[in-house]
Design a protein around this motif. Structure first.
Motif, mmCIF file in Angstrom:
data_model
loop_
_atom_site.group_PDB
_atom_site.id
_atom_site.type_symbol
_atom_site.label_atom_id
_atom_site.label_comp_id
_atom_site.label_asym_id
_atom_site.label_seq_id
_atom_site.Cartn_x
_atom_site.Cartn_y
_atom_site.Cartn_z
ATOM 1 N N GLU A 145 15.636 21.408 11.684
ATOM 2 C CA GLU A 145 14.798 21.812 10.558
ATOM 3 C C GLU A 145 13.376 22.126 11.019
ATOM 4 O OE1 GLU A 145 13.046 19.362 6.933
ATOM 5 O OE2 GLU A 145 15.218 19.683 6.712
ATOM 6 N N ARG A 148 13.359 25.385 13.057
ATOM 7 C CA ARG A 148 13.409 26.588 12.219
ATOM 8 C C ARG A 148 12.058 26.838 11.552
ATOM 9 N NH1 ARG A 148 17.128 29.939 9.836
ATOM 10 N NH2 ARG A 148 16.451 30.868 7.881
ATOM 11 N N GLU A 179 18.814 33.880 13.615
ATOM 12 C CA GLU A 179 18.749 33.753 12.156
ATOM 13 C C GLU A 179 17.370 34.130 11.628
ATOM 14 O OE1 GLU A 179 19.840 29.779 11.254
ATOM 15 O OE2 GLU A 179 21.918 30.000 11.928
ATOM 16 N N GLU A 251 16.704 28.909 0.697
ATOM 17 C CA GLU A 251 18.119 28.900 1.087
ATOM 18 C C GLU A 251 18.416 27.818 2.113
ATOM 19 O OE1 GLU A 251 19.156 32.731 2.503
ATOM 20 O OE2 GLU A 251 18.807 33.758 0.596
ATOM 21 N N GLU A 252 17.380 27.407 2.868
ATOM 22 C CA GLU A 252 17.599 26.495 3.982
ATOM 23 C C GLU A 252 16.899 25.141 3.815
ATOM 24 O OE1 GLU A 252 19.573 27.223 6.472
ATOM 25 O OE2 GLU A 252 19.912 29.323 5.944
#
Length: 283
Positions: A145, A148, A179, A251-252
């Motif tokens: 997390e 990202r 991604e 979304e994440e």
């Protein structure tokens, strides 16, 4: 000004693999200093033995740098010369030494650089990506997390980016990059530079992911990732729309984290983004 009674702190670059990359000046300085501060004395021992260097050594790594700081400064105040070496490459580049150099300079102690090998620059030099502007990002966070989130902050970075990565995290990192930046963004993986199993792969992120998924035997050794920056002309003209960024992050990530990160990326106020996110989540 330097006190005439103090010694000199040398910042000595050492090979990242091939011992022939050791400079004659580095060997000479290591043979003439009074003491060597090494990231890991056990790791530096073979290098010193190879060049017939016999000097007292003291360890200074990321976990004891603050503790050893005063000890090394005392040596310098007593007139001793000290050489700082890391396990490989140029000290302070994702290695300890910053606090020592800062304190030495602030106290008037002479600090002398001995340039030499650096994995980041070696990888950049063979990557075939723009070198006029680049940023060194070091190691990304270990937690997916946080990793990202860090990559999201670099989404519109137009400079070539350089990362260090451990072999067991290489594939997850490449997947995260694909991604965030898109699978067509070009990148280079440089593995085991200057060593027997050196390999440099230049491909899109998607193809690099596919390669390492089918070549797990290559997930060994030290890696440098060189990533192409965002297209500068597009970065200058493209409007970053807070709502679009928020949609992607929601979304994440949990709502509060998505709002905080969207605020950092876009500059929009958190309360505005928070209300927007609540509306998207249905109140």
């Amino acid at each position: 000004m330097q006190d005439k009674c103090t010694g000199t702190l040398y910042i000595v670059a050492t090979p990242i693999g091939n011992l022939q990359d050791m400079t004659p000046r580095a060997v000479e300085v290591l043979k003439t200093v009074d003491r060597i501060a090494a990231e890991d004395t056990r790791h530096s021992a073979p290098l010193l033995k190879h060049f017939s260097i016999v000097k007292p050594s003291i360890s200074m790594h990321e976990f004891n740098e603050r503790e050893r700081l005063s000890i090394i400064l005392d040596y310098l105040y007593e007139g001793e010369s000290v050489a700082l070496v890391s396990d490989a490459g140029t000290p302070l580049i994702s290695d300890p030494g910053y606090h020592l150099v800062r304190e030495a300079r602030s106290r008037g102690i002479k600090v002398v650089p001995l340039p030499g090998p650096c994995a980041a620059i070696a990888a950049l030099s063979v990557a075939g990506l723009p070198t006029d502007k680049f940023s060194f990002e070091g190691f990304l966070p270990a937690k997916p997390e946080s990793r990202r989130n860090r990559l999201a902050l670099l989404l519109h970075e137009s400079r070539t980016m350089i990362f260090y990565e451990a072999p067991h995290r290489l594939l997850p990192v490449l997947k995260a990059m694909a991604e965030v930046f898109g699978g067509e963004r070009r990148a280079v993986t440089a593995r085991e530079l200057t060593k027997i199993h050196e390999s440099v792969l230049a491909e899109t992120l998607a193809k690099l992911v596919a390669h390492f998924e089918t070549h797990e035997n290559e997930l060994r050794g030290e890696f440098v990732i060189v990533l192409q920056g965002a297209d500068e002309s597009q970065s200058e003209t493209r409007e970053v729309i807070p709502e679009n960024v928020l949609d992607i992050l929601l979304e994440e990530l949990p709502l509060k984290q998505a709002v905080a990160l969207a605020s950092k990326i876009t500059g929009e106020r958190k309360n505005v983004l928070y209300e927007m996110a609540l509306a998207k989540k249905g109140g």
